[in-house]
Design a protein around this motif. Structure first.
Motif, PDB file in Angstrom:
ATOM      1  N   GLY A  48       0.829  -1.212   0.000  1.00  0.00           N
ATOM      2  CA  GLY A  48       0.000   0.000   0.000  1.00  0.00           C
ATOM      3  C   GLY A  48       0.858   1.254   0.000  1.00  0.00           C
ATOM      4  N   ASN A  49       0.274   2.349   0.509  1.00  0.00           N
ATOM      5  CA  ASN A  49       0.984   3.634   0.489  1.00  0.00           C
ATOM      6  C   ASN A  49       2.331   3.573   1.207  1.00  0.00           C
ATOM      7  OD1 ASN A  49      -1.198   4.748  -0.820  1.00  0.00           O
ATOM      8  ND2 ASN A  49      -2.056   5.728   0.996  1.00  0.00           N
ATOM      9  N   ILE A  50       2.344   3.015   2.417  1.00  0.00           N
ATOM     10  CA  ILE A  50       3.569   3.005   3.225  1.00  0.00           C
ATOM     11  C   ILE A  50       4.615   2.087   2.585  1.00  0.00           C
ATOM     12  CG2 ILE A  50       4.539   2.293   5.457  1.00  0.00           C
ATOM     13  CD1 ILE A  50       3.014   4.697   6.016  1.00  0.00           C
ATOM     14  N   GLY A  51       4.193   0.878   2.214  1.00  0.00           N
ATOM     15  CA  GLY A  51       5.132  -0.079   1.631  1.00  0.00           C
ATOM     16  C   GLY A  51       5.779   0.468   0.369  1.00  0.00           C
ATOM     17  N   THR A  52       4.978   1.093  -0.477  1.00  0.00           N
ATOM     18  CA  THR A  52       5.508   1.590  -1.743  1.00  0.00           C
ATOM     19  C   THR A  52       6.428   2.793  -1.525  1.00  0.00           C
ATOM     20  OG1 THR A  52       3.424   0.854  -2.712  1.00  0.00           O
ATOM     21  CG2 THR A  52       4.855   2.173  -4.107  1.00  0.00           C
ATOM     22  N   ASP A  53       6.049   3.654  -0.590  1.00  0.00           N
ATOM     23  CA  ASP A  53       6.920   4.807  -0.295  1.00  0.00           C
ATOM     24  C   ASP A  53       8.264   4.330   0.272  1.00  0.00           C
ATOM     25  OD1 ASP A  53       6.855   7.846  -0.235  1.00  0.00           O
ATOM     26  OD2 ASP A  53       7.530   7.414   1.797  1.00  0.00           O
TER      27      ASP A  53
ATOM     28  N   ALA B  28       6.449  -7.743  -1.173  1.00  0.00           N
ATOM     29  CA  ALA B  28       5.454  -8.804  -1.017  1.00  0.00           C
ATOM     30  C   ALA B  28       4.091  -8.303  -0.585  1.00  0.00           C
ATOM     31  CB  ALA B  28       5.963  -9.819   0.012  1.00  0.00           C
ATOM     32  N   GLY B  29       3.055  -8.768  -1.259  1.00  0.00           N
ATOM     33  CA  GLY B  29       1.686  -8.438  -0.862  1.00  0.00           C
ATOM     34  C   GLY B  29       0.784  -9.613  -1.177  1.00  0.00           C
ATOM     35  N   TRP B  30      -0.528  -9.367  -1.088  1.00  0.00           N
ATOM     36  CA  TRP B  30      -1.507 -10.404  -1.465  1.00  0.00           C
ATOM     37  C   TRP B  30      -2.076 -10.143  -2.849  1.00  0.00           C
ATOM     38  CZ3 TRP B  30      -1.281 -14.728   0.730  1.00  0.00           C
ATOM     39  CH2 TRP B  30      -1.149 -14.888   2.109  1.00  0.00           C
ATOM     40  N   ASN B  31      -2.175  -8.853  -3.178  1.00  0.00           N
ATOM     41  CA  ASN B  31      -2.870  -8.486  -4.413  1.00  0.00           C
ATOM     42  C   ASN B  31      -1.869  -8.298  -5.549  1.00  0.00           C
ATOM     43  OD1 ASN B  31      -4.308  -7.301  -6.444  1.00  0.00           O
ATOM     44  ND2 ASN B  31      -4.974  -5.517  -5.254  1.00  0.00           N
ATOM     45  N   PRO B  32      -1.859  -9.214  -6.536  1.00  0.00           N
ATOM     46  CA  PRO B  32      -0.865  -9.129  -7.611  1.00  0.00           C
ATOM     47  C   PRO B  32      -1.075  -7.903  -8.506  1.00  0.00           C
ATOM     48  CG  PRO B  32      -2.449 -10.878  -8.064  1.00  0.00           C
ATOM     49  CD  PRO B  32      -2.763 -10.367  -6.692  1.00  0.00           C
ATOM     50  N   ASP B  33      -2.221  -7.244  -8.358  1.00  0.00           N
ATOM     51  CA  ASP B  33      -2.511  -6.101  -9.234  1.00  0.00           C
ATOM     52  C   ASP B  33      -2.495  -4.772  -8.497  1.00  0.00           C
ATOM     53  OD1 ASP B  33      -2.972  -7.889 -11.371  1.00  0.00           O
ATOM     54  OD2 ASP B  33      -4.968  -8.312 -10.548  1.00  0.00           O
TER      55      ASP B  33
ATOM     56  N   GLN C 150       2.522  -3.176  -9.146  1.00  0.00           N
ATOM     57  CA  GLN C 150       2.732  -2.854 -10.574  1.00  0.00           C
ATOM     58  C   GLN C 150       3.917  -1.918 -10.737  1.00  0.00           C
ATOM     59  OE1 GLN C 150      -0.769  -1.540 -12.667  1.00  0.00           O
ATOM     60  NE2 GLN C 150      -2.079  -2.993 -11.582  1.00  0.00           N
ATOM     61  N   LEU C 151       3.981  -0.933  -9.858  1.00  0.00           N
ATOM     62  CA  LEU C 151       5.078   0.036  -9.921  1.00  0.00           C
ATOM     63  C   LEU C 151       6.417  -0.656  -9.669  1.00  0.00           C
ATOM     64  CD1 LEU C 151       5.551   3.180 -10.087  1.00  0.00           C
ATOM     65  CD2 LEU C 151       5.581   3.137  -7.595  1.00  0.00           C
ATOM     66  N   ALA C 152       6.441  -1.544  -8.666  1.00  0.00           N
ATOM     67  CA  ALA C 152       7.683  -2.251  -8.328  1.00  0.00           C
ATOM     68  C   ALA C 152       8.145  -3.088  -9.517  1.00  0.00           C
ATOM     69  CB  ALA C 152       7.458  -3.133  -7.105  1.00  0.00           C
ATOM     70  N   ARG C 153       7.187  -3.762 -10.149  1.00  0.00           N
ATOM     71  CA  ARG C 153       7.531  -4.593 -11.319  1.00  0.00           C
ATOM     72  C   ARG C 153       8.168  -3.747 -12.405  1.00  0.00           C
ATOM     73  NH1 ARG C 153       2.251  -7.030 -12.217  1.00  0.00           N
ATOM     74  NH2 ARG C 153       2.072  -8.339 -10.378  1.00  0.00           N
ATOM     75  N   ARG C 154       7.559  -2.589 -12.641  1.00  0.00           N
ATOM     76  CA  ARG C 154       8.120  -1.704 -13.685  1.00  0.00           C
ATOM     77  C   ARG C 154       9.536  -1.263 -13.337  1.00  0.00           C
ATOM     78  NH1 ARG C 154       2.895   0.524 -13.889  1.00  0.00           N
ATOM     79  NH2 ARG C 154       3.450   2.380 -12.718  1.00  0.00           N
ATOM     80  N   MET C 155       9.821  -1.203 -12.029  1.00  0.00           N
ATOM     81  CA  MET C 155      11.167  -0.770 -11.612  1.00  0.00           C
ATOM     82  C   MET C 155      12.141  -1.945 -11.561  1.00  0.00           C
ATOM     83  SD  MET C 155      10.381   2.153  -8.692  1.00  0.00           S
ATOM     84  CE  MET C 155       9.993   0.959  -7.450  1.00  0.00           C
ATOM     85  N   GLY C 156      11.643  -3.137 -11.907  1.00  0.00           N
ATOM     86  CA  GLY C 156      12.526  -4.304 -11.926  1.00  0.00           C
ATOM     87  C   GLY C 156      12.788  -4.911 -10.561  1.00  0.00           C
ATOM     88  N   ILE C 157      11.905  -4.635  -9.597  1.00  0.00           N
ATOM     89  CA  ILE C 157      12.049  -5.210  -8.252  1.00  0.00           C
ATOM     90  C   ILE C 157      11.309  -6.561  -8.233  1.00  0.00           C
ATOM     91  CG2 ILE C 157      11.517  -4.863  -5.793  1.00  0.00           C
ATOM     92  CD1 ILE C 157      13.322  -2.642  -6.754  1.00  0.00           C
ATOM     93  N   ALA C 158      11.857  -7.556  -7.546  1.00  0.00           N
ATOM     94  CA  ALA C 158      11.177  -8.843  -7.414  1.00  0.00           C
ATOM     95  C   ALA C 158       9.919  -8.663  -6.568  1.00  0.00           C
ATOM     96  CB  ALA C 158      12.104  -9.850  -6.754  1.00  0.00           C
ATOM     97  N   THR C 159       8.811  -9.165  -7.047  1.00  0.00           N
ATOM     98  CA  THR C 159       7.556  -9.036  -6.298  1.00  0.00           C
ATOM     99  C   THR C 159       6.923 -10.412  -6.106  1.00  0.00           C
ATOM    100  OG1 THR C 159       6.178  -8.811  -8.265  1.00  0.00           O
ATOM    101  CG2 THR C 159       7.091  -6.779  -7.361  1.00  0.00           C
ATOM    102  N   THR C 160       6.017 -10.488  -5.149  1.00  0.00           N
ATOM    103  CA  THR C 160       5.277 -11.733  -4.932  1.00  0.00           C
ATOM    104  C   THR C 160       3.892 -11.394  -4.406  1.00  0.00           C
ATOM    105  OG1 THR C 160       5.125 -13.741  -3.608  1.00  0.00           O
ATOM    106  CG2 THR C 160       6.322 -11.918  -2.626  1.00  0.00           C
TER     107      THR C 160
END
Lengths: 338, 291
Positions: free
Chosen positions: B12-17, B34-39, B44-54
């Motif tokens: 969410g806001n805190i995690g992404t900031d 890491a989160g629950w919601n893949p969308d 999405q932003l992390a993926r675009r930045m090339g960060i590993a997500t789950t």
């Protein structure tokens, strides 16, 4: 029966007009007088609800527990109610003790766009098998669609009804009509209206809300309440009775309590339709800011009406009393133009 | 220079900031977001930045325990109660961004060094990070009978976690004013304001003090403001301290750096900057030991 319920907020909203100084003695006399009068519930406590005694809004003379405990002893057939704004009070510190005292009904309030902050509290009250009304404050600041969306959230949390609070007394009759109509059409639960009299429309707006299908009238005896005061229950009841509504109210009982208990409490410099309250309504600012605006205008030697107009421009909401000091100081320094 | 690996739970806001700030860090590297919601917007932003997500949230860290040494939990108070024992078991240095208050409170400008020995550190709340330092500063030069803080934030900057945890927010902020700020009697209030354009995060501190020495209080508040600005550049006293109507009143605003949400959301920066500061200090000590 017309199915109209009256929620009596005299000992809660009236606390704003009395600088949060209502005593247990007054609560006892008032509740004794009102018991069995036909009003659905008497709401008791600090003007901003449970847990709101503060430097920000005003320190209360008595604790919530003492006020509610006193009222509980004096109310038999009429329900005892309490108000809570999440962010001021909490379930643990405030709702639980109120339940222990025997509060029957809770009004859970928030700014009109923030209904999701009331979810925990409404669900909890319903889980404890008590009546819960959702309150949308300052509803004039949001679009009708948005107000409806927020009201639907409260319905989904299990609220028994949603009450619109015209906290600034800024509503035009047209706004009351369109908002109440849209809620009544779309919701499966009761709709209520809580008026303020800053533009002299409290009785008229309440009457319009009823005509549009509102079934909860939230007002105070003699209109005792924040800013210019509220919708006087006895006056709107008389009007509805004249229009053949069967209200099940003992009107003379209301008149007597109003005259014998409420009238002596009234503080002329703080209540009534004076210039400061009218400006508060024009600016669309929370009525209960009046006491603090007057204090700040004296401290910083500026015009209270200028403070209200600037608060309105900055779209402050309930609970933002700290903005008053900042604006007063800036007006004094000439950093804000009138 | 090597970097210490971190994981962030909650997108969410805190995690992404936090993610945006960690990307700039010289000693921290985000290995899993890491989160629950893949969308979610954040994922999405992390993926675009090339960060590993789950989208497996904490389960990913349980299954890949080597992925990080430090975990930031930016979910909710309720979720953190579940996560905390798991992370302790895995031996992760945990920075709890929720008001769960499982571990010791840390407000870096007051008690950073104490936090480094803990396995779980609680970041209080945004309102707590903004006001506890001033409560602490004032209480060191005056006998404070009662202190109250009001945090006002823009509706748009209050995510689901903040809204679901509004009770925990007021409770935890009050507790930190007492435990970390050294105040005897305290109260915290939070207000959300939906005005457009969104309002900047704002906090007011009221104190009841017998015979306050305003000169000393002004100096203490000014010095503390400068200390906080070292890690939260947008922190600024906008009113007082002023003695008015029997109370000593101070208001501050926090302008964010605009990493994830725009600058009005200083409430994100005040808590994410604090957490990153603790994590960086921990990382430096860790690497210092390794050398």
């Amino acid at each position: 029966m017309s199915g109209i319920k009256f929620i009596d907020a005299t000992l809660r909203d009236g606390n704003h007009a009395l600088k949060q100084q209502i005593s247990t003695d007054t609560v006892e006399k008032y509740c004794r007088g009102m018991d069995g009068s036909g009003v659905e519930a008497v709401i008791v406590g600090h003007g901003n609800g449970l847990g709101a005694s503060s430097l920000q809004v005003g320190l209360a003379l008595e604790t919530d527990e003492d006020l509610l405990g006193t009222a509980r002893k004096s109310l038999r057939s009429t329900k005892l109610g309490a108000y809570l704004i999440p962010g001021f009070g909490t379930i643990k510190d405030d709702i639980d003790p109120a339940l222990d005292i025997g509060v029957d009904l809770f009004k859970i309030g928030c700014h009109c766009t923030e209904a999701d902050t009331t979810r925990q509290h409404i669900e909890y009250v319903k889980f404890m098998d008590k009546t819960a009304y959702g309150i949308l404050m300052m509803y004039h600041l949001a679009t009708t669609d948005r107000v409806l969306e927020e009201a639907k959230k409260m319905q989904s949390y299990g609220a028994d009804g949603v009450i619109l609070m015209d906290s600034a007394g800024a509503s035009t009759p047209e706004l009351v009509k369109s908002t109440v109509c849209s809620l009544v059409e779309a919701l499966d639960i009761e709709v209520g209206f809580h008026a303020h009299n800053n533009l002299g429309l409290a009785v008229a707006n309440t009457y319009i809300a009823v005509q549009e299908g509102a079934t909860i009238i939230d007002g105070t005896l003699r209109g005792l309440g924040a800013g210019a005061g509220n919708c006087p229950i006895e006056a709107v009841a008389a009007l509805l009775q004249k229009e053949q509504y069967d209200l099940g109210l003992n009107l003379y009982q209301l008149f007597d309590v109003s005259k014998e208990i409420v009238a002596p409490l009234m503080n002329p410099p703080l209540s009534g339709l004076d210039d400061i309250s009218i400006v508060s309504g024009m600016a669309g600012v929370f009525s209960a800011f009046k006491v603090h605006v007057i204090n700040a205008s004296r401290e910083f030697k500026v015009d209270p009406r200028d403070i209200f107009m600037e608060l309105g421009r900055q779209k402050v909401v309930a609970g933002q009393e700290d903005k008053i000091v900042e604006i007063a100081e800036k007006l004094q320094k000439g950093e804000i133009r009138r | 220079m090597d970097k210490v690996k971190v994981g962030i739970i909650g997108t969410g806001n805190i995690g992404t900031d936090l993610l945006m700030k960690i990307r700039r860090s010289k000693v921290l590297k985000c290995e899993i977001f890491a989160g629950w919601n893949p969308d979610s917007k954040g994922i999405q932003l992390a993926r675009r930045m090339g960060i590993a997500t789950t989208s497996e949230s904490i389960r990913y860290i349980q299954n890949n325990p080597g992925c990080c040494d430090i975990v930031f939990d930016a979910t909710s108070a309720k979720s953190h109660l579940y996560h905390a024992p798991i992370l302790k078991e895995l031996g992760k240095f945990t920075l709890d961004m929720t008001p769960a208050h499982v571990g010791k409170f840390c407000v870096p400008v007051v008690n950073l060094s104490e936090a480094l020995d803990q396995d779980n550190v609680n970041l209080v709340t945004c309102g707590g990070q903004a006001t506890v330092p001033l409560a602490y500063a004032i209480s060191r030069v005056a006998q404070v009978e009662y202190l109250e803080v009001v945090a006002t934030i823009a509706s748009k900057s209050a995510g689901k976690g903040t809204r679901d945890n509004i009770d925990e927010f007021t409770q935890t902020t009050k507790d930190a004013l007492i435990e970390v700020g050294g105040i005897k009697r305290a109260k915290a209030i939070i207000v959300l304001n939906p005005a457009e354009p969104p309002i900047t995060m704002r906090n007011t501190i009221y104190a009841i003090i017998n015979n306050p020495d305003m000169g000393k209080i002004r100096q203490a508040v000014g010095e503390m403001e400068q200390e906080i600005r070292k890690y939260v550049p947008g922190y600024r006293v906008i009113l007082g301290p002023v003695l008015e109507n029997g109370r000593v009143t101070t208001s501050i605003e926090v302008t964010g750096s605009g990493d994830f949400l725009p600058q009005y959301a200083g409430n994100l920066d005040i808590i994410t900057c604090a957490a990153v500061r603790i994590a960086e200090k921990y990382a430096m000590e860790k690497m210092g030991r390794m050398e």
